[in-house]
Design a protein around this motif. Structure first.
Motif, PDB file in Angstrom:
ATOM      1  N   PRO A 128     -54.725  38.694 -95.537  1.00 52.01           N
ATOM      2  CA  PRO A 128     -54.231  40.006 -95.986  1.00 52.01           C
ATOM      3  C   PRO A 128     -53.968  40.928 -94.805  1.00 52.01           C
ATOM      4  N   ALA A 129     -52.998  41.800 -94.981  1.00 55.36           N
ATOM      5  CA  ALA A 129     -52.684  42.761 -93.919  1.00 55.36           C
ATOM      6  C   ALA A 129     -53.898  43.651 -93.652  1.00 55.36           C
ATOM      7  N   ARG A 130     -54.168  43.869 -92.393  1.00 55.26           N
ATOM      8  CA  ARG A 130     -55.330  44.673 -92.019  1.00 55.26           C
ATOM      9  C   ARG A 130     -54.984  46.154 -92.053  1.00 55.26           C
ATOM     10  N   LEU A 131     -55.868  46.963 -92.632  1.00 55.26           N
ATOM     11  CA  LEU A 131     -55.692  48.414 -92.655  1.00 55.26           C
ATOM     12  C   LEU A 131     -56.388  49.026 -91.457  1.00 55.26           C
ATOM     13  N   THR A 132     -55.693  49.858 -90.735  1.00 60.01           N
ATOM     14  CA  THR A 132     -56.267  50.531 -89.571  1.00 60.01           C
ATOM     15  C   THR A 132     -57.337  51.524 -90.017  1.00 60.01           C
ATOM     16  N   VAL A 133     -58.449  51.548 -89.313  1.00 56.65           N
ATOM     17  CA  VAL A 133     -59.504  52.525 -89.596  1.00 56.65           C
ATOM     18  C   VAL A 133     -59.129  53.839 -88.930  1.00 56.65           C
ATOM     19  N   ARG A 134     -58.775  54.818 -89.723  1.00 52.27           N
ATOM     20  CA  ARG A 134     -58.349  56.104 -89.182  1.00 52.27           C
ATOM     21  C   ARG A 134     -59.556  56.960 -88.848  1.00 52.27           C
ATOM     22  N   LYS A 135     -59.417  57.706 -87.811  1.00 49.76           N
ATOM     23  CA  LYS A 135     -60.516  58.536 -87.322  1.00 49.76           C
ATOM     24  C   LYS A 135     -60.557  59.858 -88.081  1.00 49.76           C
ATOM     25  N   THR A 136     -61.750  60.242 -88.502  1.00 47.22           N
ATOM     26  CA  THR A 136     -61.966  61.565 -89.086  1.00 47.22           C
ATOM     27  C   THR A 136     -62.665  62.433 -88.048  1.00 47.22           C
ATOM     28  N   ASP A 145     -54.060  64.094 -88.864  1.00 45.10           N
ATOM     29  CA  ASP A 145     -55.451  63.659 -88.851  1.00 45.10           C
ATOM     30  C   ASP A 145     -56.294  64.514 -89.796  1.00 45.10           C
ATOM     31  N   ASN A 146     -57.308  63.900 -90.379  1.00 42.22           N
ATOM     32  CA  ASN A 146     -58.222  64.612 -91.258  1.00 42.22           C
ATOM     33  C   ASN A 146     -59.317  65.254 -90.417  1.00 42.22           C
ATOM     34  N   VAL A 147     -59.519  66.562 -90.587  1.00 48.78           N
ATOM     35  CA  VAL A 147     -60.434  67.330 -89.742  1.00 48.78           C
ATOM     36  C   VAL A 147     -61.381  68.139 -90.625  1.00 48.78           C
ATOM     37  N   ALA A 148     -62.644  68.191 -90.226  1.00 54.52           N
ATOM     38  CA  ALA A 148     -63.627  68.979 -90.978  1.00 54.52           C
ATOM     39  C   ALA A 148     -63.323  70.470 -90.852  1.00 54.52           C
ATOM     40  N   LEU A 149     -63.420  71.178 -91.969  1.00 51.91           N
ATOM     41  CA  LEU A 149     -63.198  72.619 -92.000  1.00 51.91           C
ATOM     42  C   LEU A 149     -64.558  73.314 -92.054  1.00 51.91           C
ATOM     43  N   ALA A 150     -64.964  73.907 -90.947  1.00 52.19           N
ATOM     44  CA  ALA A 150     -66.297  74.492 -90.839  1.00 52.19           C
ATOM     45  C   ALA A 150     -66.447  75.694 -91.757  1.00 52.19           C
ATOM     46  N   SER A 151     -67.644  75.843 -92.307  1.00 51.56           N
ATOM     47  CA  SER A 151     -67.982  76.977 -93.160  1.00 51.56           C
ATOM     48  C   SER A 151     -68.946  77.893 -92.411  1.00 51.56           C
ATOM     49  N   ALA A 185     -54.553  61.580 -73.082  1.00 54.02           N
ATOM     50  CA  ALA A 185     -53.108  61.433 -72.922  1.00 54.02           C
ATOM     51  C   ALA A 185     -52.462  61.136 -74.271  1.00 54.02           C
ATOM     52  N   ALA A 186     -53.132  60.328 -75.103  1.00 58.39           N
ATOM     53  CA  ALA A 186     -52.608  60.014 -76.429  1.00 58.39           C
ATOM     54  C   ALA A 186     -52.578  61.236 -77.333  1.00 58.39           C
ATOM     55  N   LEU A 187     -53.405  62.240 -77.023  1.00 60.80           N
ATOM     56  CA  LEU A 187     -53.422  63.485 -77.798  1.00 60.80           C
ATOM     57  C   LEU A 187     -52.454  64.521 -77.245  1.00 60.80           C
ATOM     58  N   GLY A 188     -51.684  64.122 -76.226  1.00 60.28           N
ATOM     59  CA  GLY A 188     -50.656  65.016 -75.702  1.00 60.28           C
ATOM     60  C   GLY A 188     -51.063  65.829 -74.497  1.00 60.28           C
ATOM     61  N   VAL A 189     -52.239  65.564 -73.936  1.00 61.98           N
ATOM     62  CA  VAL A 189     -52.675  66.292 -72.742  1.00 61.98           C
ATOM     63  C   VAL A 189     -51.970  65.682 -71.530  1.00 61.98           C
ATOM     64  N   THR A 190     -51.318  66.501 -70.729  1.00 60.64           N
ATOM     65  CA  THR A 190     -50.574  65.998 -69.581  1.00 60.64           C
ATOM     66  C   THR A 190     -51.524  65.553 -68.470  1.00 60.64           C
ATOM     67  N   GLY A 191     -51.016  64.752 -67.566  1.00 54.46           N
ATOM     68  CA  GLY A 191     -51.818  64.291 -66.439  1.00 54.46           C
ATOM     69  C   GLY A 191     -52.298  65.432 -65.573  1.00 54.46           C
ATOM     70  N   ASP A 192     -51.440  66.432 -65.357  1.00 54.79           N
ATOM     71  CA  ASP A 192     -51.841  67.571 -64.522  1.00 54.79           C
ATOM     72  C   ASP A 192     -52.973  68.359 -65.176  1.00 54.79           C
ATOM     73  N   GLU A 193     -52.893  68.542 -66.504  1.00 52.92           N
ATOM     74  CA  GLU A 193     -53.955  69.278 -67.181  1.00 52.92           C
ATOM     75  C   GLU A 193     -55.260  68.489 -67.167  1.00 52.92           C
ATOM     76  N   LEU A 194     -55.179  67.175 -67.335  1.00 54.76           N
ATOM     77  CA  LEU A 194     -56.380  66.337 -67.256  1.00 54.76           C
ATOM     78  C   LEU A 194     -57.017  66.449 -65.882  1.00 54.76           C
ATOM     79  N   ASP A 195     -56.201  66.362 -64.842  1.00 54.22           N
ATOM     80  CA  ASP A 195     -56.728  66.483 -63.482  1.00 54.22           C
ATOM     81  C   ASP A 195     -57.429  67.827 -63.304  1.00 54.22           C
ATOM     82  N   ALA A 196     -56.784  68.893 -63.781  1.00 51.95           N
ATOM     83  CA  ALA A 196     -57.352  70.232 -63.620  1.00 51.95           C
ATOM     84  C   ALA A 196     -58.649  70.379 -64.406  1.00 51.95           C
ATOM     85  N   ALA A 197     -58.718  69.795 -65.618  1.00 51.43           N
ATOM     86  CA  ALA A 197     -59.934  69.894 -66.435  1.00 51.43           C
ATOM     87  C   ALA A 197     -61.088  69.138 -65.787  1.00 51.43           C
TER      88      ALA A 197
END
Length: 271
Positions: free
Chosen positions: A3-11, A34-40, A85-97
């Motif tokens: 059977p086709a495998r379903l990817t486990v999505r991150k919460t 993405d599914n994200v917790a909404l803090a109360s 990087a997969a979340l869209g953070v550039t290399g320059d910003e990663l270096d600076a962080a």
């Protein structure tokens, strides 16, 4: 055929007390698919309890040890560059962080010498001023990894603990995963995802929060509301500069010194 495998999505859950709970309300929201917790407000109270419990031990650690922990965060961030990087953070910003964590780690055992010292007095006494952490700091963080690091690092390097509200849940919770594996004691940094307008007023008015950093608040009306809420418990409030904050520039010492108190002690000289 298999059977086709379903990817486990991150919460993306919250980060409170060194753990990753869902919101007590069970609420979530979708951010970039993405599914994200909404803090109360209950989550905000839980985060303050965790930060308060962790603060004496973190402040009581040696400055050298806190610096080692911050440097370890930089190491782990370097090792997980691909995720950001997969979340869209550039290399320059990663270096600076990464460099920003290292920069603050280096100040851990130096800031006391810069802002403290012995005071000249008339009489046979030593008069010494020494910086101490303010306590629990609620932070409304700006967007982006570098902005997030630039408000968390100066708060915790000086012995404070933090409750952070973030507009970038995926980046912030991925950073939380690094904090959880970098010898940062549970409760030193707590991260809440969701709506500023819903949780920030409760943190601003909370009697067990000692300071409020509004760097990420973009709306003047909300900032004024939070300042009024903080006034009831005489909190220290940090407002960003009128023109905004350039996180790529020299951080300077203000972000650290703004969250320090100065204790002055007298001691008689021996003969």
């Amino acid at each position: 055929m298999a059977p086709a495998r379903l990817t486990v999505r991150k919460t993306y859950k919250l980060y409170i007390g060194g753990k990753f709970p869902r919101s007590e309300s069970g609420r979530t929201f979708v951010a970039d698919g993405d599914n994200v917790a909404l803090a109360s407000r209950k989550d905000a109270r839980d985060a303050v309890v965790a930060a308060r419990a962790a603060q004496p031990g973190w402040a009581g650690a040696t400055a050298y040890n806190r610096g080692q922990v911050l440097y370890r965060i930089a190491e782990m961030l370097e090792a997980r560059r691909a995720e950001f990087a997969a979340l869209g953070v550039t290399g320059d910003e990663l270096d600076a962080a990464i460099d920003r964590w290292v920069w603050y780690a280096g100040w851990s055992d130096k800031i006391a010498q810069v802002v403290g010292g012995a005071n000249p007095v008339a009489g046979p006494f030593f008069n010494i001023s020494a910086p101490e952490p303010t306590g629990v700091v609620a932070i409304v963080a700006p967007a982006g990894l570098l902005g997030l690091v630039s408000v968390i690092a100066p708060a915790v390097v000086t012995g404070n603990t933090a409750v952070v509200l973030t507009p970038d849940p995926q980046i912030a919770i991925t950073l939380a995963e690094i904090l959880a594996t970098s010898d940062v004691p549970g409760g030193v940094v707590n991260i809440l995802t969701g709506k500023y307008a819903e949780t920030a007023p409760w943190l601003a008015a909370h009697a067990d929060v000692n300071a409020l950093d509004l760097t990420g608040v973009e709306h003047g009306e909300l900032a004024a509301e939070l300042e009024r809420a903080a006034a009831g418990t005489l909190k220290r409030v940090l407002r960003p500069p009128a023109g905004g904050t350039d996180f790529t520039g020299d951080p300077g010492l203000r972000s650290m010194t703004a969250l320090l108190e100065t204790k002055t002690v007298w001691h008689p000289k021996g003969y």
